[in-house]
Design a protein around this motif. Structure first.
Motif, mmCIF file in Angstrom:
data_model
loop_
_atom_site.group_PDB
_atom_site.id
_atom_site.type_symbol
_atom_site.label_atom_id
_atom_site.label_comp_id
_atom_site.label_asym_id
_atom_site.label_seq_id
_atom_site.Cartn_x
_atom_site.Cartn_y
_atom_site.Cartn_z
ATOM 1 N N LEU A 1 6.203 -4.331 -1.577
ATOM 2 C CA LEU A 1 6.462 -3.793 -2.899
ATOM 3 C C LEU A 1 7.813 -4.332 -3.342
ATOM 4 C CD1 LEU A 1 5.458 -1.790 -5.066
ATOM 5 C CD2 LEU A 1 6.779 -0.039 -3.891
ATOM 6 N N VAL A 2 7.861 -4.959 -4.517
ATOM 7 C CA VAL A 2 9.088 -5.581 -5.008
ATOM 8 C C VAL A 2 9.290 -5.235 -6.478
ATOM 9 C CG1 VAL A 2 8.928 -7.516 -3.384
ATOM 10 C CG2 VAL A 2 7.929 -7.729 -5.658
ATOM 11 N N PHE A 3 10.483 -5.485 -6.981
ATOM 12 C CA PHE A 3 10.759 -5.328 -8.408
ATOM 13 C C PHE A 3 10.682 -6.700 -9.055
ATOM 14 C CE2 PHE A 3 13.497 -5.151 -12.140
ATOM 15 C CZ PHE A 3 12.940 -4.050 -12.789
ATOM 16 N N ASN A 4 9.841 -6.820 -10.077
ATOM 17 C CA ASN A 4 9.673 -8.074 -10.791
ATOM 18 C C ASN A 4 10.668 -8.090 -11.947
ATOM 19 O OD1 ASN A 4 8.799 -10.027 -12.710
ATOM 20 N ND2 ASN A 4 6.750 -9.999 -11.795
ATOM 21 N N ASP B 1 0.803 -1.229 0.000
ATOM 22 C CA ASP B 1 0.000 0.000 0.000
ATOM 23 C C ASP B 1 0.834 1.276 0.000
ATOM 24 O OD1 ASP B 1 0.963 0.211 2.606
ATOM 25 O OD2 ASP B 1 -0.999 -0.008 3.560
ATOM 26 N N GLY B 2 2.169 1.142 -0.053
ATOM 27 C CA GLY B 2 3.054 2.308 -0.076
ATOM 28 C C GLY B 2 3.536 2.744 1.294
ATOM 29 N N SER B 3 2.951 2.201 2.361
ATOM 30 C CA SER B 3 3.410 2.557 3.704
ATOM 31 C C SER B 3 4.737 1.847 3.972
ATOM 32 C CB SER B 3 2.358 2.152 4.751
ATOM 33 O OG SER B 3 2.173 0.757 4.758
ATOM 34 N N LYS B 4 5.439 2.283 4.992
ATOM 35 C CA LYS B 4 6.731 1.704 5.333
ATOM 36 C C LYS B 4 6.668 1.121 6.738
ATOM 37 C CE LYS B 4 9.361 4.776 2.348
ATOM 38 N NZ LYS B 4 9.535 3.871 1.256
ATOM 39 N N LYS B 5 7.433 0.058 6.931
ATOM 40 C CA LYS B 5 7.456 -0.625 8.211
ATOM 41 C C LYS B 5 8.874 -1.118 8.458
ATOM 42 C CE LYS B 5 4.094 -3.685 10.240
ATOM 43 N NZ LYS B 5 3.134 -4.759 10.019
#
Length: 91
Positions: A27-30, A11-15
């Motif tokens: 979020l990853v790069f495919n 969702d764009g949030s950071k943890k």
């Protein structure tokens, strides 16, 4: 990665990496599509130890990251993942 390293969720949030739970989507790069994508976390391997040997890396773009033990990074020059640990960090 260090326990307080921020990771971007779907969702764009950071943890902080230490707070990531199995089942959360990151979020990853495919590498197959060349696009950003999402991937679920299978498990989060954490160690209760309070002291770590940290490998501090600085990349040519100025970004810095600290890792514990070993971590994989995608090397665009050779088009594959390389694993950095204290034995090869200077390479």
């Amino acid at each position: 990665m260090l326990p307080d390293t921020l990771i971007t969720l779907k969702d764009g949030s950071k943890k902080m990496v230490k707070d990531i739970q199995a089942g959360e989507e990151l979020l990853v790069f495919n590498h197959e599509t060349g696009e950003l994508d999402y991937s679920p976390v299978i498990f989060n391997d954490s160690d209760a130890a309070q002291e770590f040997n940290v490998i501090n890396l600085r990349f040519s773009n100025g970004k810095e990251v600290g890792v514990i033990s070993e971590h994989g990074f995608f090397d665009v020059t050779i088009n594959k993942y390389v694993y950095v640990d204290e034995n090869n960090a200077l390479e």
